[in-house]
Design an enzyme around this catalytic site. Structure first.
Site, PDB file in Angstrom:
ATOM      1  N   HIS A  53       7.115  -6.052   2.802  1.00  0.00           N
ATOM      2  CA  HIS A  53       7.819  -7.373   2.834  1.00  0.00           C
ATOM      3  C   HIS A  53       8.877  -7.309   3.874  1.00  0.00           C
ATOM      4  O   HIS A  53       8.912  -8.224   4.971  1.00  0.00           O
ATOM      5  CB  HIS A  53       8.103  -7.925   1.634  1.00  0.00           C
ATOM      6  CG  HIS A  53       9.119  -9.421   1.668  1.00  0.00           C
ATOM      7  ND1 HIS A  53       8.349 -10.300   2.492  1.00  0.00           N
ATOM      8  CD2 HIS A  53      10.434  -9.645   1.245  1.00  0.00           C
ATOM      9  CE1 HIS A  53       9.454 -11.450   2.511  1.00  0.00           C
ATOM     10  NE2 HIS A  53      10.470 -10.956   1.831  1.00  0.00           N
ATOM     11  N   HIS A  77      17.455  -7.652   3.850  1.00  0.00           N
ATOM     12  CA  HIS A  77      17.547  -8.821   3.231  1.00  0.00           C
ATOM     13  C   HIS A  77      17.466  -8.907   1.837  1.00  0.00           C
ATOM     14  O   HIS A  77      18.136  -9.885   1.076  1.00  0.00           O
ATOM     15  CB  HIS A  77      16.875 -10.086   4.154  1.00  0.00           C
ATOM     16  CG  HIS A  77      15.440 -10.310   3.342  1.00  0.00           C
ATOM     17  ND1 HIS A  77      14.262  -9.739   4.107  1.00  0.00           N
ATOM     18  CD2 HIS A  77      14.843 -10.945   2.278  1.00  0.00           C
ATOM     19  CE1 HIS A  77      13.441  -9.949   3.707  1.00  0.00           C
ATOM     20  NE2 HIS A  77      13.602 -10.868   2.276  1.00  0.00           N
ATOM     21  N   GLU A  81      20.316  -8.193  -3.424  1.00  0.00           N
ATOM     22  CA  GLU A  81      19.661  -8.972  -4.393  1.00  0.00           C
ATOM     23  C   GLU A  81      19.028  -8.378  -5.723  1.00  0.00           C
ATOM     24  O   GLU A  81      19.257  -8.272  -6.804  1.00  0.00           O
ATOM     25  CB  GLU A  81      18.984 -10.272  -3.992  1.00  0.00           C
ATOM     26  CG  GLU A  81      18.839 -11.155  -5.202  1.00  0.00           C
ATOM     27  CD  GLU A  81      17.625 -12.355  -5.079  1.00  0.00           C
ATOM     28  OE1 GLU A  81      17.371 -12.427  -3.763  1.00  0.00           O
ATOM     29  OE2 GLU A  81      17.432 -13.066  -5.917  1.00  0.00           O
ATOM     30  N   ASP A  82      18.140  -7.232  -5.115  1.00  0.00           N
ATOM     31  CA  ASP A  82      17.183  -6.726  -5.673  1.00  0.00           C
ATOM     32  C   ASP A  82      17.719  -5.211  -6.358  1.00  0.00           C
ATOM     33  O   ASP A  82      16.964  -4.632  -7.117  1.00  0.00           O
ATOM     34  CB  ASP A  82      15.627  -6.649  -5.310  1.00  0.00           C
ATOM     35  CG  ASP A  82      15.230  -8.022  -5.224  1.00  0.00           C
ATOM     36  OD1 ASP A  82      15.693  -8.893  -5.560  1.00  0.00           O
ATOM     37  OD2 ASP A  82      14.101  -8.419  -4.262  1.00  0.00           O
ATOM     38  N   ASP A 144      11.635 -14.985   6.312  1.00  0.00           N
ATOM     39  CA  ASP A 144      11.391 -14.667   4.927  1.00  0.00           C
ATOM     40  C   ASP A 144      10.284 -15.256   4.276  1.00  0.00           C
ATOM     41  O   ASP A 144       9.388 -14.979   3.719  1.00  0.00           O
ATOM     42  CB  ASP A 144      12.704 -14.590   4.155  1.00  0.00           C
ATOM     43  CG  ASP A 144      12.464 -14.166   2.635  1.00  0.00           C
ATOM     44  OD1 ASP A 144      11.865 -13.587   2.445  1.00  0.00           O
ATOM     45  OD2 ASP A 144      13.558 -14.581   1.936  1.00  0.00           O
ATOM     46  N   ASP A 263      -6.409 -35.522  21.179  1.00  0.00           N
ATOM     47  CA  ASP A 263      -5.819 -34.120  21.689  1.00  0.00           C
ATOM     48  C   ASP A 263      -6.603 -33.004  20.997  1.00  0.00           C
ATOM     49  O   ASP A 263      -6.147 -31.817  20.970  1.00  0.00           O
ATOM     50  CB  ASP A 263      -4.413 -34.136  21.549  1.00  0.00           C
ATOM     51  CG  ASP A 263      -4.026 -34.654  20.048  1.00  0.00           C
ATOM     52  OD1 ASP A 263      -4.944 -34.830  19.301  1.00  0.00           O
ATOM     53  OD2 ASP A 263      -2.578 -34.886  19.926  1.00  0.00           O
TER      54      ASP A 263
HETATM   55 MN    MN Z   1      12.426 -11.801   0.659  1.00  0.00          MN
END
Ligand code: MN
Length: 717
Positions: A53, A77, A81-82, A144, A263
């Site tokens: 990811h 990123h 958090e994880d 993300d 278009d």
């Molecule tokens: Mn993420």
């Protein structure tokens, strides 16, 4: 389904194409190894190792040439958090900037609130904080979210829909306003696929079925246009252009038939210079008849997200309609990557690049300024979120001033919203509006591409009815504040009037009453500290004029008024003034209103100090009426005259140089100039020396012609 399993080598191959500094590449690798270790043993819902990811998020960012710090942040990123990460250690290892980026992204994904509304309020606030500190936080977040949307097939349907709605409400509009078209259109297509799969696949199917046929036409048209441009030696590249499914869905949703969407047959011409854009357009129009009203010049009038291009629709081969876009390579880069195209500045050092990206965001993006303005307004969190959502991010239309400036407004806006957006002064003095040359009522609903001209009148003022007409919070707040300010102003005006009438009645000279020691005693007694408050108290009947006067004068009436010598400045202007029936009298120019040769004037007989000359509009005269005398100017002026001007602008930029050069162009000398207000816009006070009224009026006219100057007033002190 997109191939998701990429490796660090795939990422680095991309990175190598534009990041040449080996230290920066090293740092990206460091971030990768750290993230890989921290995510060990974690898996995505799709079954893959978690590290795929962050790798994909970074890969998406390489497509818009993100800098190395941004790529580091992308790789890292989710670790805060994880994973079990020591923040001090993290900062030590990757530095404060990368930490701030990761922290910003983390805060955006960490929100948990009981109600949807509370959640949204916090979300928007975090986005705004992130964006104002470092716009890269939002760019990483967009990447993300894009990767999460690509892999959303692995999550339950209900969550798919919720995420997709959020994307259409928040993320796609953000990407649009940042000009990152690449990310925006993929986000929209993915959301539609989850929200309305039947519609999505139906459009995709129709596009596929007609593709072979369309490709043939597009190819033929490309050839013809290319030959035409070659014949005239304009170097170019032509691309066929795939239309996003979401944009077709939008048009179908507005009632168009699939076969009517112009278009679908679209080409884009890329050339070297702006001039070539117009040359190419001229050649195309001379060969293929343009469809009326479809031509748009976004080069001369860029969209608020910096997009530039020429758009036209022509009857092409076999009479089919073709939508043609013509732009330079640089404009194409901005059209695809928007704000992100500004990383590419080849300056040394990461900080310079960041500062550049951030300064483009704060200076050039209209929506950013608007969000900032809204966040400064005092309103409830709920109103704030609704304003940002409805007025800034979603459903916007573009309208033009007669000069061609583009303004973005929420759908449903009226000429009044437009007027207030141009400038509050324009809004407040609006008396009528023309749209595309026709008079419209003030509650007319503006349409995309309308050309709006606002008629103003200096003496006009807002009506309370307007509060029911305007759509934008900005206009509504400005109207409201006008009324609350104005009611106060009316009372102040009235109080002043009451007080000065009473003073005249009691034959107390104004300058004596207002003299410093006397007025200070009044202030002290009433526990106030300025004249406005004094007038306001009288105007709102808190005190009567007599109570106020009695503070310093008691009950007694003064018989012999002292004279107004304080406001008089002696100058030898005598030779320019004719006083009826009197020769050889001392004449001086009043320093309160500074008449210049040619003004309507009135003389005032002072005691023992000759005659002072006032402009007939001078308000100080009102209190001296019984001593006025008729005077006139000698035909040709021999003296020089001073005049005080108040110059208001609609900018905070320093315009002193422009103003002084406008004056010197017509030989007006400037005695003094100063900036007297820098709150909302810069305002200047300037004393000039002129020959006569004509000379002064010419200066005022020239100043008024400078685009950022909103008014020039002669001051009466
Ligand atoms: Mn993420």
């Amino acid at each position: 389904m997109k191939k998701d399993t990429i490796t660090i080598d795939d990422l680095m191959d991309k990175v190598d194409t534009y990041i040449k500094d080996s230290k920066e590449r090293e740092k990206i690798l460091d971030a990768y190894y750290y993230a890989k270790e921290k995510h060990t043993g974690q898996y995505r819902k799709s079954g893959e190792e978690y590290i795929t990811h962050p790798l994909n998020v970074a890969l998406i960012l390489t497509s818009i040439y993100a800098d190395y710090e941004c790529l580091q942040a992308a790789l890292l990123h989710d670790v805060i958090e994880d994973c079990d990460v020591n923040i001090e250690e993290f900062k030590e290892k990757f530095g404060p900037t990368v930490y701030k980026l990761v922290d910003g992204v983390t805060k955006l994904s960490k929100l948990h609130f009981s109600t949807d509304n509370e959640y949204l309020v916090e979300y928007y606030k975090k986005i705004i904080v992130g964006m104002s500190e470092d716009v890269r936080v939002i760019i990483v977040k967009l990447a993300d979210r894009l990767h999460n949307m690509r892999t959303l097939w692995a999550t339950p349907v209900e969550k798919q829909k919720k995420k997709s709605k959020e994307v259409l409400e928040i993320f796609a509009p953000l990407a649009h306003h940042l000009g990152i078209h690449k990310i925006k259109s993929e986000l929209e297509d993915l959301s539609l696929r989850y929200l309305k799969p039947t519609v999505f696949y139906d459009i995709a199917d129709k596009l596929n079925k007609t593709k072979a046929e369309r490709d043939t036409y597009v190819y033929e048209m490309q050839e013809e246009v290319s030959d035409l441009l070659n014949l005239h030696h304009i170097p170019h590249q032509i691309k066929g252009r795939a239309k996003s499914i979401y944009s077709i869905y939008n048009k179908l949703d507005k009632g168009k038939k699939f076969s009517d969407i112009y278009d679908l047959l679209a080409i884009r011409i890329l050339v070297d210079t702006e001039q070539d854009c117009y040359l190419a357009l001229g050649l195309i129009h001379s060969k293929f008849r343009p469809l009326p009203k479809r031509f748009k010049d976004y080069i001369a009038m860029p969209k608020p997200n910096m997009y530039q291009s020429l758009h036209t629709t022509v009857f092409g081969i076999d009479g089919y309609l073709f939508e043609i876009q013509i732009r330079t390579y640089e404009m194409d880069e901005i059209a695809e990557n928007g704000i992100a195209s500004h990383w590419a500045y080849k300056e040394n050092g990461g900080s310079t690049k960041t500062a550049n990206l951030q300064s483009v965001t704060t200076q050039k993006l209209q929506f950013f300024k608007e969000i900032m303005e809204l966040s400064n307004d005092k309103m409830s969190s709920e109103d704030f979120v609704n304003s940002v959502k409805d007025e800034v991010l979603n459903n916007n239309i573009y309208v033009f001033t007669p000069k061609g400036d583009v303004f973005e407004l929420p759908k449903g806006s009226t000429p009044l919203d437009f007027a207030y957006k141009v400038h509050s002064k324009v809004g407040e003095t609006t008396v009528g509006a023309l749209v595309n040359g026709n008079i419209v009522p003030l509650d007319y609903e503006l349409k995309n591409n309308d050309i709006v001209k606002i008629n103003t009148n200096k003496s006009a003022h807002p009506s309370k009815e307007w509060l029911n007409i305007v759509k934008t919070t900005g206009a509504r707040n400005k109207i409201r504040s006008y009324f609350s300010k104005n009611e106060k102003e009316v009372l102040i005006e009235r109080g002043k009037d009451f007080l000065e009438k009473e003073l005249r009645k009691r034959k107390i000279p104004l300058n004596e009453f207002y003299s410093e020691d006397k007025i200070k005693e009044v202030y002290k007694n009433l526990k106030i500290d300025n004249l406005d408050d004094l007038y306001y108290d009288i105007g709102s009947n808190k005190h009567t004029s007599n109570t106020v006067i009695n503070i310093t004068y008691g009950e007694k009436v003064i018989e012999q008024p002292k004279l107004l010598k304080n406001i008089v400045k002696i100058s030898d202007t005598a030779s320019d003034i004719i006083v009826d029936g009197i020769d050889k009298i001392k004449v001086s120019i009043a320093s309160c209103c500074k008449p210049v040769h040619g003004d309507d004037i009135v003389g005032y007989i002072t005691r023992g100090n000759g005659i002072t000359i006032h402009r007939s509009t001078c308000r100080n005269l009102a209190s001296m009426d019984d001593r006025c005398i008729k005077v006139s100017w000698d035909s040709t002026p021999t003296n020089k005259y001073y005049s005080d001007l108040l110059i208001r602008t609609d900018t905070l930029d320093n315009k002193l140089a422009d103003i002084t050069s406008a004056a010197s162009k017509i030989s007006v000398s400037i005695n003094s100039i100063k900036t007297i207000s820098r709150e909302e816009y810069a305002t200047y006070e300037m004393e000039v020396v002129v020959k006569d009224l004509e000379h002064l009026n010419k200066l005022i006219l020239d100043l008024n012609n400078l685009p950022y100057i909103t008014s020039v007033e002669r001051l009466i002190q």
